[in-house]
Design a protein around this motif. Structure first.
Motif, PDB file in Angstrom:
ATOM      1  N   VAL A 194     -25.423  -4.431   5.087  1.00 52.69           N
ATOM      2  CA  VAL A 194     -26.155  -5.547   4.493  1.00 52.69           C
ATOM      3  C   VAL A 194     -25.965  -6.842   5.273  1.00 52.69           C
ATOM      4  CG1 VAL A 194     -26.193  -4.553   2.173  1.00 52.69           C
ATOM      5  CG2 VAL A 194     -24.293  -6.044   2.842  1.00 52.69           C
ATOM      6  N   GLY A 195     -25.096  -6.815   6.282  1.00 49.63           N
ATOM      7  CA  GLY A 195     -24.889  -8.011   7.089  1.00 49.63           C
ATOM      8  C   GLY A 195     -24.255  -7.683   8.420  1.00 49.63           C
ATOM      9  N   LEU A 196     -24.642  -8.440   9.436  1.00 47.45           N
ATOM     10  CA  LEU A 196     -24.077  -8.299  10.775  1.00 47.45           C
ATOM     11  C   LEU A 196     -23.328  -9.568  11.133  1.00 47.45           C
ATOM     12  CD1 LEU A 196     -27.201  -6.859  12.637  1.00 47.45           C
ATOM     13  CD2 LEU A 196     -25.285  -5.572  11.683  1.00 47.45           C
ATOM     14  N   HIS A 197     -22.305  -9.422  11.946  1.00 51.74           N
ATOM     15  CA  HIS A 197     -21.545 -10.576  12.407  1.00 51.74           C
ATOM     16  C   HIS A 197     -21.828 -10.894  13.868  1.00 51.74           C
ATOM     17  CE1 HIS A 197     -18.978 -11.166   8.817  1.00 51.74           C
ATOM     18  NE2 HIS A 197     -19.377  -9.919   8.600  1.00 51.74           N
ATOM     19  N   HIS A 198     -22.561  -9.976  14.540  1.00 52.64           N
ATOM     20  CA  HIS A 198     -22.936 -10.168  15.948  1.00 52.64           C
ATOM     21  C   HIS A 198     -24.405  -9.796  16.111  1.00 52.64           C
ATOM     22  CE1 HIS A 198     -18.715 -10.665  16.982  1.00 52.64           C
ATOM     23  NE2 HIS A 198     -18.463  -9.592  16.257  1.00 52.64           N
ATOM     24  N   ASP A 199     -25.145 -10.589  16.846  1.00 51.84           N
ATOM     25  CA  ASP A 199     -26.573 -10.353  17.052  1.00 51.84           C
ATOM     26  C   ASP A 199     -26.875  -9.015  17.715  1.00 51.84           C
ATOM     27  OD1 ASP A 199     -27.254 -12.772  15.891  1.00 51.84           O
ATOM     28  OD2 ASP A 199     -27.317 -13.847  17.809  1.00 51.84           O
ATOM     29  N   ASP A 200     -25.928  -8.479  18.497  1.00 52.06           N
ATOM     30  CA  ASP A 200     -26.181  -7.220  19.201  1.00 52.06           C
ATOM     31  C   ASP A 200     -25.880  -5.989  18.342  1.00 52.06           C
ATOM     32  OD1 ASP A 200     -23.402  -7.234  19.176  1.00 52.06           O
ATOM     33  OD2 ASP A 200     -23.186  -7.020  21.346  1.00 52.06           O
ATOM     34  N   GLY A 201     -25.470  -6.193  17.091  1.00 52.26           N
ATOM     35  CA  GLY A 201     -25.243  -5.066  16.182  1.00 52.26           C
ATOM     36  C   GLY A 201     -23.898  -4.391  16.315  1.00 52.26           C
ATOM     37  N   THR A 202     -22.980  -5.012  17.060  1.00 56.84           N
ATOM     38  CA  THR A 202     -21.643  -4.433  17.172  1.00 56.84           C
ATOM     39  C   THR A 202     -20.808  -4.823  15.954  1.00 56.84           C
ATOM     40  OG1 THR A 202     -20.936  -6.328  18.504  1.00 56.84           O
ATOM     41  CG2 THR A 202     -21.657  -4.356  19.696  1.00 56.84           C
ATOM     42  N   PRO A 203     -19.754  -4.045  15.664  1.00 53.49           N
ATOM     43  CA  PRO A 203     -18.907  -4.323  14.498  1.00 53.49           C
ATOM     44  C   PRO A 203     -18.224  -5.677  14.611  1.00 53.49           C
ATOM     45  CG  PRO A 203     -18.469  -2.150  15.406  1.00 53.49           C
ATOM     46  CD  PRO A 203     -19.359  -2.854  16.375  1.00 53.49           C
ATOM     47  N   PRO A 204     -17.777  -6.182  13.460  1.00 50.92           N
ATOM     48  CA  PRO A 204     -17.755  -5.566  12.132  1.00 50.92           C
ATOM     49  C   PRO A 204     -19.083  -5.742  11.405  1.00 50.92           C
ATOM     50  CG  PRO A 204     -16.729  -7.708  11.989  1.00 50.92           C
ATOM     51  CD  PRO A 204     -17.099  -7.488  13.452  1.00 50.92           C
ATOM     52  N   ASP A 216     -20.439   4.077  -3.753  1.00 50.03           N
ATOM     53  CA  ASP A 216     -19.565   4.551  -4.827  1.00 50.03           C
ATOM     54  C   ASP A 216     -19.027   3.426  -5.715  1.00 50.03           C
ATOM     55  OD1 ASP A 216     -17.934   3.595  -2.766  1.00 50.03           O
ATOM     56  OD2 ASP A 216     -16.443   5.186  -2.971  1.00 50.03           O
ATOM     57  N   THR A 217     -18.953   2.209  -5.186  1.00 51.56           N
ATOM     58  CA  THR A 217     -18.402   1.100  -5.970  1.00 51.56           C
ATOM     59  C   THR A 217     -19.389  -0.041  -6.171  1.00 51.56           C
ATOM     60  OG1 THR A 217     -17.536  -0.050  -4.025  1.00 51.56           O
ATOM     61  CG2 THR A 217     -16.059   1.554  -5.119  1.00 51.56           C
ATOM     62  N   GLY A 218     -20.398  -0.130  -5.307  1.00 51.63           N
ATOM     63  CA  GLY A 218     -21.335  -1.246  -5.353  1.00 51.63           C
ATOM     64  C   GLY A 218     -20.768  -2.518  -4.751  1.00 51.63           C
ATOM     65  N   LYS A 219     -19.523  -2.471  -4.275  1.00 47.15           N
ATOM     66  CA  LYS A 219     -18.890  -3.651  -3.680  1.00 47.15           C
ATOM     67  C   LYS A 219     -19.238  -3.751  -2.203  1.00 47.15           C
ATOM     68  CE  LYS A 219     -15.095  -3.821  -6.889  1.00 47.15           C
ATOM     69  NZ  LYS A 219     -13.678  -3.979  -7.088  1.00 47.15           N
ATOM     70  N   THR A 220     -19.268  -4.985  -1.723  1.00 45.03           N
ATOM     71  CA  THR A 220     -19.515  -5.253  -0.311  1.00 45.03           C
ATOM     72  C   THR A 220     -18.210  -5.654   0.343  1.00 45.03           C
ATOM     73  OG1 THR A 220     -21.779  -5.947  -0.780  1.00 45.03           O
ATOM     74  CG2 THR A 220     -20.835  -6.659   1.313  1.00 45.03           C
ATOM     75  N   THR A 221     -17.900  -4.997   1.482  1.00 41.60           N
ATOM     76  CA  THR A 221     -16.669  -5.302   2.205  1.00 41.60           C
ATOM     77  C   THR A 221     -16.976  -5.470   3.688  1.00 41.60           C
ATOM     78  OG1 THR A 221     -16.130  -2.973   2.628  1.00 41.60           O
ATOM     79  CG2 THR A 221     -15.255  -3.954   0.598  1.00 41.60           C
ATOM     80  N   LEU A 222     -16.057  -6.130   4.373  1.00 43.48           N
ATOM     81  CA  LEU A 222     -16.098  -6.226   5.817  1.00 43.48           C
ATOM     82  C   LEU A 222     -15.591  -4.896   6.361  1.00 43.48           C
ATOM     83  CD1 LEU A 222     -16.566  -8.119   8.260  1.00 43.48           C
ATOM     84  CD2 LEU A 222     -14.147  -8.706   8.091  1.00 43.48           C
ATOM     85  N   PHE A 223     -16.353  -4.257   7.249  1.00 49.67           N
ATOM     86  CA  PHE A 223     -16.025  -2.911   7.699  1.00 49.67           C
ATOM     87  C   PHE A 223     -16.000  -2.833   9.212  1.00 49.67           C
ATOM     88  CE2 PHE A 223     -17.508   1.445   8.787  1.00 49.67           C
ATOM     89  CZ  PHE A 223     -16.415   2.145   8.300  1.00 49.67           C
TER      90      PHE A 223
END
Length: 76
Positions: free
Chosen positions: A35-45, A52-59
């Protein structure tokens, strides 16, 4: 299901699905939507909303994580 990777690792887009294998044989894995990117090139995180939980986390994906580009043709 094929991860989109390059020399720098995995790349995702908002709306892609992250699938993570279970921690051991016989245990279920989990999946979620990017649901969100931290880098324009699509690399993590990534910001992932887990089904399963509906929660959003940094992954930060590990070797057991795969990115599925929903709506994309993965045949080529």
């Amino acid at each position: 299901m094929k991860a989109h990777t390059s020399e720098h690792g995995a790349h995702a887009r908002v709306g892609d699905e992250i699938v993570v294998g279970g921690p051991s044989v016989g245990q279920a894995g989990r999946d979620g939507e990017v649901v969100g990117l931290h880098h324009d090139d699509g690399t993590p995180p990534y910001d992932v909303r887990w089904s399963d939980t509906g929660k959003t986390t940094l992954f930060f994906p590990g070797p057991d994580a795969h990115i599925r580009h929903l709506g994309a043709d993965d045949s080529g």
